[in-house]
Design a protein around this motif. Structure first.
Motif: not given
Length: 530
Positions: A491-497
Protein backbone atom coordinates in the motif's frame (compact mmCIF):
# COMPACT_ATOMS: atom_id res chain seq x y z
CA UNK A 1 35.20 -35.48 -18.62
CA UNK A 2 37.11 -38.73 -18.16
CA UNK A 3 35.13 -41.80 -19.23
CA UNK A 4 36.13 -45.41 -18.51
CA UNK A 5 34.91 -48.27 -20.72
CA UNK A 6 35.21 -51.64 -18.96
CA UNK A 7 33.39 -54.03 -21.33
CA UNK A 8 33.42 -54.66 -25.06
CA UNK A 9 31.47 -51.80 -26.67
CA UNK A 10 30.86 -51.12 -30.37
CA UNK A 11 33.60 -48.80 -31.63
CA UNK A 12 31.16 -47.27 -34.08
CA UNK A 13 28.80 -46.51 -31.22
CA UNK A 14 31.57 -44.88 -29.17
CA UNK A 15 32.64 -42.63 -32.04
CA UNK A 16 30.56 -39.58 -30.93
CA UNK A 17 32.40 -39.66 -27.59
CA UNK A 18 35.77 -40.01 -29.30
CA UNK A 19 34.92 -37.01 -31.49
CA UNK A 20 33.98 -34.76 -28.55
CA UNK A 21 37.01 -32.72 -27.38
CA UNK A 22 35.54 -32.46 -23.86
CA UNK A 23 35.76 -36.22 -23.35
CA UNK A 24 38.82 -38.32 -22.59
CA UNK A 25 37.90 -41.95 -23.27
CA UNK A 26 39.88 -44.85 -21.77
CA UNK A 27 39.07 -48.42 -22.83
CA UNK A 28 40.29 -50.96 -20.24
CA UNK A 29 38.69 -54.37 -20.66
CA UNK A 30 38.77 -57.32 -18.29
CA UNK A 31 40.33 -55.48 -15.35
CA UNK A 32 40.65 -57.46 -12.10
CA UNK A 33 38.29 -56.12 -9.45
CA UNK A 34 41.02 -54.71 -7.21
CA UNK A 35 42.65 -52.91 -10.13
CA UNK A 36 39.31 -51.50 -11.26
CA UNK A 37 38.71 -50.19 -7.74
CA UNK A 38 42.07 -48.41 -7.79
CA UNK A 39 41.38 -46.78 -11.16
CA UNK A 40 37.71 -45.82 -10.97
CA UNK A 41 38.25 -42.87 -8.63
CA UNK A 42 39.81 -40.94 -11.49
CA UNK A 43 36.75 -41.08 -13.74
CA UNK A 44 33.47 -39.17 -13.93
CA UNK A 45 31.64 -41.75 -16.08
CA UNK A 46 31.87 -45.51 -16.56
CA UNK A 47 30.38 -47.44 -19.48
CA UNK A 48 29.71 -51.14 -18.92
CA UNK A 49 27.77 -54.07 -20.25
CA UNK A 50 27.04 -57.14 -18.14
CA UNK A 51 30.67 -58.04 -17.45
CA UNK A 52 31.34 -55.41 -14.76
CA UNK A 53 29.65 -55.36 -11.36
CA UNK A 54 28.99 -51.77 -10.32
CA UNK A 55 28.32 -52.59 -6.68
CA UNK A 56 28.71 -50.80 -3.36
CA UNK A 57 32.40 -51.74 -3.14
CA UNK A 58 33.17 -50.19 -6.52
CA UNK A 59 31.08 -47.10 -5.82
CA UNK A 60 32.92 -46.55 -2.53
CA UNK A 61 36.10 -46.09 -4.58
CA UNK A 62 34.41 -43.95 -7.27
CA UNK A 63 34.88 -40.57 -5.61
CA UNK A 64 34.35 -38.47 -8.74
CA UNK A 65 31.80 -40.63 -10.53
CA UNK A 66 28.77 -38.81 -11.95
CA UNK A 67 27.28 -41.36 -14.37
CA UNK A 68 27.09 -45.15 -14.69
CA UNK A 69 26.10 -46.00 -18.26
CA UNK A 70 24.89 -49.56 -18.86
CA UNK A 71 25.03 -50.31 -22.59
CA UNK A 72 21.95 -52.53 -22.60
CA UNK A 73 18.46 -52.82 -21.15
CA UNK A 74 19.11 -54.78 -17.93
CA UNK A 75 20.74 -53.19 -14.90
CA UNK A 76 21.06 -56.35 -12.77
CA UNK A 77 24.81 -55.73 -12.39
CA UNK A 78 24.37 -52.15 -11.11
CA UNK A 79 23.47 -51.34 -7.51
CA UNK A 80 21.08 -48.53 -8.40
CA UNK A 81 20.18 -47.76 -4.78
CA UNK A 82 23.83 -47.36 -3.76
CA UNK A 83 24.47 -45.14 -6.79
CA UNK A 84 21.40 -43.03 -5.99
CA UNK A 85 22.55 -42.52 -2.40
CA UNK A 86 25.74 -41.00 -3.80
CA UNK A 87 23.90 -38.86 -6.33
CA UNK A 88 25.27 -40.89 -9.26
CA UNK A 89 23.04 -41.05 -12.33
CA UNK A 90 22.44 -44.54 -13.75
CA UNK A 91 21.48 -44.67 -17.42
CA UNK A 92 20.76 -47.64 -19.65
CA UNK A 93 19.83 -48.18 -23.29
CA UNK A 94 16.23 -49.38 -23.09
CA UNK A 95 15.53 -49.24 -26.82
CA UNK A 96 18.82 -50.15 -28.51
CA UNK A 97 18.48 -53.92 -28.45
CA UNK A 98 14.73 -54.49 -28.20
CA UNK A 99 14.38 -55.52 -31.83
CA UNK A 100 17.36 -57.85 -31.50
CA UNK A 101 15.85 -59.51 -28.41
CA UNK A 102 12.44 -59.88 -30.05
CA UNK A 103 13.91 -61.46 -33.18
CA UNK A 104 16.04 -63.83 -31.09
CA UNK A 105 12.92 -64.94 -29.21
CA UNK A 106 11.28 -65.93 -32.48
CA UNK A 107 14.53 -67.49 -33.73
CA UNK A 108 14.88 -69.93 -30.84
CA UNK A 109 11.13 -70.59 -30.75
CA UNK A 110 11.12 -71.57 -34.42
CA UNK A 111 14.34 -73.56 -34.01
CA UNK A 112 12.67 -75.54 -31.23
CA UNK A 113 9.34 -76.05 -33.02
CA UNK A 114 11.02 -77.14 -36.28
CA UNK A 115 13.82 -79.06 -34.49
CA UNK A 116 16.42 -77.13 -36.44
CA UNK A 117 19.32 -77.68 -34.05
CA UNK A 118 19.10 -81.48 -33.84
CA UNK A 119 18.29 -81.85 -37.55
CA UNK A 120 21.33 -79.72 -38.33
CA UNK A 121 23.58 -81.89 -36.16
CA UNK A 122 22.13 -85.08 -37.70
CA UNK A 123 22.72 -84.02 -41.29
CA UNK A 124 26.21 -82.71 -40.55
CA UNK A 125 27.08 -86.11 -39.02
CA UNK A 126 26.26 -87.81 -42.35
CA UNK A 127 22.74 -89.03 -41.54
CA UNK A 128 19.67 -88.48 -43.70
CA UNK A 129 16.68 -88.71 -41.39
CA UNK A 130 13.41 -86.84 -41.65
CA UNK A 131 10.75 -88.55 -39.56
CA UNK A 132 12.40 -87.87 -36.17
CA UNK A 133 12.37 -84.15 -36.88
CA UNK A 134 8.68 -83.59 -37.48
CA UNK A 135 7.85 -80.23 -35.94
CA UNK A 136 5.03 -77.89 -34.97
CA UNK A 137 3.54 -74.86 -36.73
CA UNK A 138 2.81 -71.58 -34.93
CA UNK A 139 -0.39 -70.98 -36.92
CA UNK A 140 -3.43 -71.59 -34.75
CA UNK A 141 -1.45 -71.94 -31.52
CA UNK A 142 -2.24 -69.83 -28.46
CA UNK A 143 0.89 -67.90 -27.50
CA UNK A 144 0.96 -66.33 -24.03
CA UNK A 145 3.22 -63.30 -23.71
CA UNK A 146 4.11 -62.33 -20.14
CA UNK A 147 5.26 -58.72 -20.16
CA UNK A 148 3.97 -56.52 -22.98
CA UNK A 149 6.69 -53.88 -22.89
CA UNK A 150 9.18 -52.92 -25.57
CA UNK A 151 10.34 -56.47 -26.34
CA UNK A 152 7.15 -58.34 -25.45
CA UNK A 153 5.08 -56.04 -27.65
CA UNK A 154 7.30 -56.73 -30.64
CA UNK A 155 7.15 -60.48 -29.99
CA UNK A 156 3.35 -60.28 -29.85
CA UNK A 157 3.19 -58.48 -33.22
CA UNK A 158 5.52 -60.98 -34.86
CA UNK A 159 3.62 -63.94 -33.40
CA UNK A 160 0.38 -62.55 -34.86
CA UNK A 161 2.08 -62.45 -38.25
CA UNK A 162 2.37 -66.24 -37.96
CA UNK A 163 -1.43 -66.33 -37.48
CA UNK A 164 -1.17 -67.38 -33.86
CA UNK A 165 -3.69 -66.25 -31.25
CA UNK A 166 -1.84 -64.02 -28.81
CA UNK A 167 -2.89 -63.39 -25.22
CA UNK A 168 -0.84 -61.29 -22.83
CA UNK A 169 -0.40 -60.58 -19.15
CA UNK A 170 1.02 -57.30 -17.86
CA UNK A 171 -0.47 -55.46 -14.85
CA UNK A 172 1.44 -52.29 -15.74
CA UNK A 173 0.17 -51.95 -19.32
CA UNK A 174 -2.95 -50.00 -20.26
CA UNK A 175 -5.77 -51.79 -22.05
CA UNK A 176 -5.26 -49.49 -25.03
CA UNK A 177 -1.66 -50.71 -25.48
CA UNK A 178 -2.95 -54.27 -25.84
CA UNK A 179 -5.69 -53.13 -28.21
CA UNK A 180 -3.16 -51.30 -30.37
CA UNK A 181 -1.13 -54.51 -30.61
CA UNK A 182 -4.24 -56.55 -31.37
CA UNK A 183 -3.82 -58.85 -28.36
CA UNK A 184 -6.07 -59.69 -25.41
CA UNK A 185 -4.98 -58.89 -21.84
CA UNK A 186 -5.67 -61.73 -19.39
CA UNK A 187 -4.57 -62.70 -15.86
CA UNK A 188 -1.43 -64.79 -15.40
CA UNK A 189 -3.62 -67.77 -14.50
CA UNK A 190 -5.20 -67.70 -17.98
CA UNK A 191 -1.77 -67.57 -19.62
CA UNK A 192 -0.81 -70.66 -17.64
CA UNK A 193 -4.03 -72.61 -18.36
CA UNK A 194 -4.68 -71.83 -22.03
CA UNK A 195 -1.32 -71.22 -23.73
CA UNK A 196 0.38 -73.70 -26.03
CA UNK A 197 3.52 -71.55 -25.90
CA UNK A 198 4.54 -69.20 -23.07
CA UNK A 199 7.24 -66.56 -23.52
CA UNK A 200 8.43 -64.20 -20.75
CA UNK A 201 9.56 -60.59 -21.26
CA UNK A 202 9.77 -58.93 -17.85
CA UNK A 203 12.67 -57.51 -15.85
CA UNK A 204 14.02 -59.66 -13.02
CA UNK A 205 13.09 -58.35 -9.59
CA UNK A 206 11.51 -59.59 -6.39
CA UNK A 207 8.09 -59.55 -8.04
CA UNK A 208 9.13 -61.61 -11.07
CA UNK A 209 11.69 -64.03 -9.65
CA UNK A 210 10.21 -67.56 -9.99
CA UNK A 211 7.19 -65.97 -11.67
CA UNK A 212 6.62 -69.35 -13.33
CA UNK A 213 7.13 -72.12 -10.78
CA UNK A 214 6.23 -75.77 -10.15
CA UNK A 215 2.65 -74.97 -9.16
CA UNK A 216 2.11 -73.23 -12.50
CA UNK A 217 3.48 -76.19 -14.47
CA UNK A 218 0.86 -78.42 -12.86
CA UNK A 219 -1.90 -76.27 -14.37
CA UNK A 220 -0.39 -75.97 -17.86
CA UNK A 221 -1.46 -77.89 -20.95
CA UNK A 222 0.38 -81.11 -21.64
CA UNK A 223 3.01 -80.49 -24.30
CA UNK A 224 3.46 -76.81 -23.43
CA UNK A 225 6.53 -74.93 -24.73
CA UNK A 226 8.33 -72.24 -22.71
CA UNK A 227 10.66 -69.51 -23.97
CA UNK A 228 12.92 -67.27 -21.88
CA UNK A 229 14.91 -64.55 -23.63
CA UNK A 230 14.42 -62.05 -20.78
CA UNK A 231 16.29 -62.85 -17.55
CA UNK A 232 17.34 -66.09 -15.90
CA UNK A 233 15.24 -66.93 -12.86
CA UNK A 234 11.89 -65.65 -14.12
CA UNK A 235 11.04 -69.27 -14.95
CA UNK A 236 12.10 -71.53 -12.09
CA UNK A 237 14.79 -73.71 -13.63
CA UNK A 238 14.31 -76.73 -11.36
CA UNK A 239 10.60 -76.75 -12.20
CA UNK A 240 11.43 -76.39 -15.90
CA UNK A 241 13.78 -79.39 -15.76
CA UNK A 242 11.16 -81.47 -13.93
CA UNK A 243 8.51 -80.58 -16.55
CA UNK A 244 10.83 -81.66 -19.37
CA UNK A 245 11.76 -84.90 -17.65
CA UNK A 246 8.12 -85.77 -16.90
CA UNK A 247 6.99 -84.94 -20.44
CA UNK A 248 4.66 -82.18 -19.22
CA UNK A 249 6.60 -79.74 -21.42
CA UNK A 250 7.25 -80.64 -25.04
CA UNK A 251 10.29 -78.42 -25.06
CA UNK A 252 11.84 -75.12 -24.02
CA UNK A 253 14.21 -72.54 -25.45
CA UNK A 254 16.32 -70.44 -23.08
CA UNK A 255 18.83 -67.69 -23.81
CA UNK A 256 19.34 -66.59 -20.21
CA UNK A 257 20.22 -68.28 -16.92
CA UNK A 258 20.04 -67.57 -13.22
CA UNK A 259 23.81 -68.08 -13.12
CA UNK A 260 25.99 -67.01 -16.02
CA UNK A 261 28.09 -68.88 -16.99
CA UNK A 262 25.89 -71.77 -15.76
CA UNK A 263 27.67 -73.97 -13.20
CA UNK A 264 25.07 -75.74 -11.04
CA UNK A 265 24.01 -79.35 -11.68
CA UNK A 266 20.44 -78.22 -12.37
CA UNK A 267 21.51 -75.79 -15.07
CA UNK A 268 23.92 -78.29 -16.63
CA UNK A 269 21.14 -80.91 -16.82
CA UNK A 270 18.70 -78.35 -18.21
CA UNK A 271 21.10 -77.22 -20.91
CA UNK A 272 21.92 -80.82 -21.85
CA UNK A 273 18.29 -81.89 -22.12
CA UNK A 274 17.50 -83.07 -25.68
CA UNK A 275 14.30 -81.00 -25.86
CA UNK A 276 16.03 -77.75 -24.92
CA UNK A 277 17.29 -75.18 -27.45
CA UNK A 278 19.88 -73.03 -25.70
CA UNK A 279 22.03 -69.99 -26.46
CA UNK A 280 24.56 -68.16 -24.24
CA UNK A 281 22.68 -64.88 -23.65
CA UNK A 282 22.69 -63.77 -27.28
CA UNK A 283 19.45 -61.77 -27.29
CA UNK A 284 21.26 -58.46 -27.72
CA UNK A 285 24.12 -59.83 -29.79
CA UNK A 286 23.55 -58.33 -33.19
CA UNK A 287 25.84 -55.83 -34.83
CA UNK A 288 22.96 -53.37 -35.04
CA UNK A 289 22.03 -53.71 -31.36
CA UNK A 290 25.62 -53.35 -30.15
CA UNK A 291 25.96 -50.15 -32.12
CA UNK A 292 22.57 -48.84 -30.96
CA UNK A 293 23.14 -49.33 -27.22
CA UNK A 294 26.59 -47.74 -27.40
CA UNK A 295 25.18 -44.76 -29.30
CA UNK A 296 22.34 -44.42 -26.80
CA UNK A 297 24.50 -44.33 -23.66
CA UNK A 298 27.08 -42.13 -25.37
CA UNK A 299 24.30 -39.67 -26.22
CA UNK A 300 23.25 -39.60 -22.56
CA UNK A 301 26.79 -38.70 -21.47
CA UNK A 302 26.86 -35.85 -23.99
CA UNK A 303 23.41 -34.73 -22.74
CA UNK A 304 24.88 -34.58 -19.23
CA UNK A 305 27.77 -32.41 -20.42
CA UNK A 306 25.39 -30.14 -22.30
CA UNK A 307 23.06 -29.80 -19.30
CA UNK A 308 20.17 -31.44 -21.13
CA UNK A 309 17.62 -33.81 -19.52
CA UNK A 310 18.66 -37.47 -19.41
CA UNK A 311 16.12 -39.49 -21.37
CA UNK A 312 17.12 -42.96 -20.10
CA UNK A 313 18.16 -42.33 -16.50
CA UNK A 314 16.67 -45.11 -14.39
CA UNK A 315 16.98 -43.28 -11.06
CA UNK A 316 15.63 -39.85 -12.07
CA UNK A 317 11.90 -39.12 -12.42
CA UNK A 318 11.30 -38.19 -16.03
CA UNK A 319 8.54 -37.13 -18.35
CA UNK A 320 7.07 -39.14 -21.16
CA UNK A 321 9.27 -38.34 -24.19
CA UNK A 322 6.27 -36.78 -25.94
CA UNK A 323 5.96 -34.27 -23.08
CA UNK A 324 9.63 -33.41 -22.69
CA UNK A 325 9.73 -30.43 -25.06
CA UNK A 326 6.62 -28.97 -23.45
CA UNK A 327 7.88 -29.44 -19.86
CA UNK A 328 11.56 -28.61 -20.32
CA UNK A 329 11.05 -24.81 -19.81
CA UNK A 330 9.30 -25.47 -16.52
CA UNK A 331 12.30 -27.49 -15.31
CA UNK A 332 14.37 -24.36 -15.83
CA UNK A 333 11.74 -22.25 -14.09
CA UNK A 334 11.44 -24.41 -10.97
CA UNK A 335 15.24 -24.66 -10.73
CA UNK A 336 15.58 -20.88 -10.81
CA UNK A 337 12.84 -20.45 -8.21
CA UNK A 338 14.47 -23.03 -5.93
CA UNK A 339 17.94 -21.53 -6.28
CA UNK A 340 16.63 -17.98 -5.75
CA UNK A 341 14.59 -18.62 -2.63
CA UNK A 342 17.29 -20.84 -1.09
CA UNK A 343 19.43 -17.71 -0.69
CA UNK A 344 16.69 -15.68 0.97
CA UNK A 345 15.02 -18.15 3.34
CA UNK A 346 16.51 -20.00 6.34
CA UNK A 347 18.41 -23.13 5.33
CA UNK A 348 16.42 -25.51 7.53
CA UNK A 349 12.78 -25.56 6.36
CA UNK A 350 10.72 -28.27 8.00
CA UNK A 351 8.42 -28.57 5.00
CA UNK A 352 8.48 -27.57 1.34
CA UNK A 353 5.34 -27.56 -0.80
CA UNK A 354 5.51 -27.47 -4.59
CA UNK A 355 2.22 -26.25 -6.04
CA UNK A 356 1.42 -26.47 -9.77
CA UNK A 357 -1.48 -24.45 -11.16
CA UNK A 358 -3.06 -24.38 -14.60
CA UNK A 359 -2.56 -26.60 -17.64
CA UNK A 360 0.74 -27.80 -16.20
CA UNK A 361 -1.12 -29.61 -13.43
CA UNK A 362 -2.69 -32.08 -15.85
CA UNK A 363 0.63 -33.92 -16.06
CA UNK A 364 2.85 -35.79 -13.62
CA UNK A 365 4.99 -33.03 -12.09
CA UNK A 366 7.33 -35.28 -10.04
CA UNK A 367 10.34 -34.46 -12.29
CA UNK A 368 9.71 -30.75 -11.69
CA UNK A 369 9.55 -31.31 -7.94
CA UNK A 370 12.88 -33.10 -7.70
CA UNK A 371 14.45 -30.55 -10.05
CA UNK A 372 13.33 -27.68 -7.81
CA UNK A 373 14.24 -29.59 -4.66
CA UNK A 374 17.77 -30.18 -5.92
CA UNK A 375 18.20 -26.46 -6.62
CA UNK A 376 16.74 -25.54 -3.22
CA UNK A 377 19.02 -27.90 -1.27
CA UNK A 378 22.18 -27.49 -3.33
CA UNK A 379 23.37 -24.44 -1.39
CA UNK A 380 22.93 -25.93 2.06
CA UNK A 381 24.70 -29.28 2.11
CA UNK A 382 28.27 -30.47 1.67
CA UNK A 383 27.32 -33.23 -0.75
CA UNK A 384 26.30 -32.69 -4.35
CA UNK A 385 22.52 -32.61 -4.64
CA UNK A 386 20.89 -33.46 -7.95
CA UNK A 387 17.69 -35.01 -9.27
CA UNK A 388 18.98 -38.47 -8.30
CA UNK A 389 19.33 -37.92 -4.57
CA UNK A 390 17.33 -34.75 -3.83
CA UNK A 391 14.47 -36.55 -2.07
CA UNK A 392 16.91 -38.68 -0.05
CA UNK A 393 18.84 -35.58 1.07
CA UNK A 394 15.58 -33.87 2.04
CA UNK A 395 14.49 -36.92 4.03
CA UNK A 396 17.85 -37.09 5.82
CA UNK A 397 17.46 -33.42 6.78
CA UNK A 398 14.03 -34.19 8.24
CA UNK A 399 12.28 -32.14 5.55
CA UNK A 400 8.76 -33.01 4.42
CA UNK A 401 8.22 -32.57 0.67
CA UNK A 402 4.65 -32.17 -0.60
CA UNK A 403 3.27 -31.75 -4.11
CA UNK A 404 -0.07 -30.12 -4.92
CA UNK A 405 -1.67 -29.83 -8.36
CA UNK A 406 -4.76 -27.99 -9.53
CA UNK A 407 -5.81 -27.02 -13.04
CA UNK A 408 -7.38 -23.81 -11.68
CA UNK A 409 -5.26 -20.66 -12.01
CA UNK A 410 -6.42 -17.08 -11.41
CA UNK A 411 -3.74 -15.01 -13.11
CA UNK A 412 -1.58 -17.19 -15.36
CA UNK A 413 -2.15 -20.18 -17.63
CA UNK A 414 0.61 -21.96 -15.66
CA UNK A 415 2.22 -21.14 -12.33
CA UNK A 416 4.70 -22.86 -10.03
CA UNK A 417 4.71 -21.93 -6.33
CA UNK A 418 7.14 -22.98 -3.59
CA UNK A 419 6.09 -22.58 0.03
CA UNK A 420 8.81 -23.09 2.66
CA UNK A 421 7.78 -23.57 6.29
CA UNK A 422 10.65 -22.48 8.54
CA UNK A 423 11.13 -21.63 12.23
CA UNK A 424 10.78 -17.97 11.19
CA UNK A 425 7.49 -18.50 9.37
CA UNK A 426 6.41 -19.29 5.82
CA UNK A 427 8.24 -18.12 2.71
CA UNK A 428 6.38 -18.10 -0.60
CA UNK A 429 7.74 -17.59 -4.09
CA UNK A 430 5.94 -18.17 -7.40
CA UNK A 431 6.89 -18.03 -11.05
CA UNK A 432 5.63 -18.58 -14.56
CA UNK A 433 6.86 -18.72 -18.15
CA UNK A 434 6.25 -15.59 -20.24
CA UNK A 435 7.14 -15.87 -23.94
CA UNK A 436 9.68 -18.53 -23.08
CA UNK A 437 11.31 -16.50 -20.29
CA UNK A 438 11.10 -17.58 -16.61
CA UNK A 439 9.55 -14.84 -14.46
CA UNK A 440 9.13 -14.59 -10.68
CA UNK A 441 5.69 -13.09 -10.13
CA UNK A 442 5.24 -13.31 -6.37
CA UNK A 443 7.47 -13.17 -3.28
CA UNK A 444 5.82 -13.42 0.11
CA UNK A 445 2.66 -11.34 -0.48
CA UNK A 446 4.34 -8.91 -2.88
CA UNK A 447 3.45 -9.09 -6.55
CA UNK A 448 6.63 -8.94 -8.63
CA UNK A 449 7.68 -9.23 -12.26
CA UNK A 450 11.34 -10.00 -12.91
CA UNK A 451 13.60 -12.60 -14.47
CA UNK A 452 16.35 -14.00 -12.24
CA UNK A 453 19.79 -12.76 -13.37
CA UNK A 454 23.30 -13.68 -12.25
CA UNK A 455 23.72 -10.86 -9.68
CA UNK A 456 20.69 -9.59 -7.78
CA UNK A 457 19.80 -7.66 -4.67
CA UNK A 458 16.58 -7.95 -2.64
CA UNK A 459 15.65 -5.18 -0.18
CA UNK A 460 12.52 -4.56 1.92
CA UNK A 461 11.92 -1.32 3.78
CA UNK A 462 9.22 1.14 4.84
CA UNK A 463 8.22 2.98 1.66
CA UNK A 464 9.19 6.69 1.82
CA UNK A 465 9.95 9.26 -0.87
CA UNK A 466 13.52 9.40 -2.17
CA UNK A 467 14.69 5.91 -1.15
CA UNK A 468 14.91 4.53 -4.70
CA UNK A 469 17.12 7.51 -5.54
CA UNK A 470 19.37 6.76 -2.57
CA UNK A 471 19.73 3.14 -3.66
CA UNK A 472 20.73 4.22 -7.18
CA UNK A 473 23.19 6.79 -5.87
CA UNK A 474 24.96 4.38 -3.50
CA UNK A 475 25.26 1.69 -6.16
CA UNK A 476 26.50 4.28 -8.68
CA UNK A 477 29.18 5.51 -6.26
CA UNK A 478 30.31 1.88 -5.89
CA UNK A 479 30.58 1.54 -9.67
CA UNK A 480 27.70 -0.96 -9.83
CA UNK A 481 25.28 -0.57 -12.73
CA UNK A 482 21.60 -1.47 -12.30
CA UNK A 483 20.31 -3.71 -15.08
CA UNK A 484 16.68 -3.69 -13.99
CA UNK A 485 14.57 -2.70 -11.00
CA UNK A 486 11.27 -4.14 -9.86
CA UNK A 487 9.30 -2.50 -7.07
CA UNK A 488 6.45 -4.11 -5.19
CA UNK A 489 4.48 -2.75 -2.24
CA UNK A 490 1.33 -3.56 -0.31
CA UNK A 491 0.00 0.00 0.00
CA UNK A 492 1.08 3.63 -0.23
CA UNK A 493 3.67 4.35 2.46
CA UNK A 494 3.57 0.68 3.49
CA UNK A 495 6.31 -1.91 3.32
CA UNK A 496 8.03 -2.09 -0.07
CA UNK A 497 10.22 -4.68 -1.74
CA UNK A 498 12.71 -3.79 -4.42
CA UNK A 499 14.49 -6.43 -6.51
CA UNK A 500 17.44 -5.26 -8.58
CA UNK A 501 19.53 -7.05 -11.18
CA UNK A 502 23.12 -5.79 -11.18
CA UNK A 503 25.83 -6.00 -13.81
CA UNK A 504 28.39 -6.80 -11.09
CA UNK A 505 27.95 -8.10 -7.53
CA UNK A 506 27.49 -5.73 -4.60
CA UNK A 507 30.24 -6.02 -1.96
CA UNK A 508 29.55 -6.22 1.77
CA UNK A 509 30.46 -2.57 2.43
CA UNK A 510 27.99 -1.37 -0.22
CA UNK A 511 25.27 -3.62 1.16
CA UNK A 512 25.82 -2.17 4.66
CA UNK A 513 25.56 1.38 3.28
CA UNK A 514 22.32 0.53 1.51
CA UNK A 515 20.86 -1.08 4.65
CA UNK A 516 21.59 2.04 6.72
CA UNK A 517 20.41 4.48 4.03
CA UNK A 518 16.94 2.96 3.63
CA UNK A 519 16.63 1.49 7.15
CA UNK A 520 16.18 -1.94 5.51
CA UNK A 521 13.99 -4.56 7.17
CA UNK A 522 15.78 -7.14 5.03
CA UNK A 523 18.60 -6.98 2.50
CA UNK A 524 20.31 -9.87 0.74
CA UNK A 525 22.52 -10.31 -2.31
CA UNK A 526 21.61 -13.22 -4.56
CA UNK A 527 24.01 -14.97 -6.92
CA UNK A 528 22.38 -17.23 -9.50
CA UNK A 529 24.83 -19.88 -10.70
CA UNK A 530 22.48 -21.08 -13.43
Amino acid sequence: MKVLVTDEISQEGLQPLLNDPRIELDIKLGLPVDELHKLVGGYEAIITRSGTRVDQALLDHAHGLKIVARAGVGIDNVDVEAASNKGIIVVNAPFGNVNSAAEHTLAILLSLCRKVTIANSSLKSGEWKRAPFTGYELKGKTIGVIGLGKVGGRVALRAKAFEAEVIACDPYIAEKRAEDLGVRLVPLEDIVRYSDIITVHTPLNEETRDLINAAHFDRMKDGVILINCARGGIINEEAMLAALESGKAAGAAFDVWSEEPPATDTLKKLIAHPRMVVTPHLGANTFEAQKNVAVDVGREIIHYLDGLPMESAVNIPKFDPDLMEHMRPFMGLVSKIGEFVSQLAPSNPSKVTFAYNGKLARFDCAPLTVCGLAALLGRHTDQEVNMVNARLVARNKGMVVEEVRTTESESFSNMVTLVLETPEGKRTIAGTMFEGIPKIVKMRDFLTDFSPEEHMLVITYADRPGLIGKIGTILGEAGINIGSLNLGRRAKAGEAMVVLSLDTPADEATIRRLAEAVDAHFIKAVHMRG
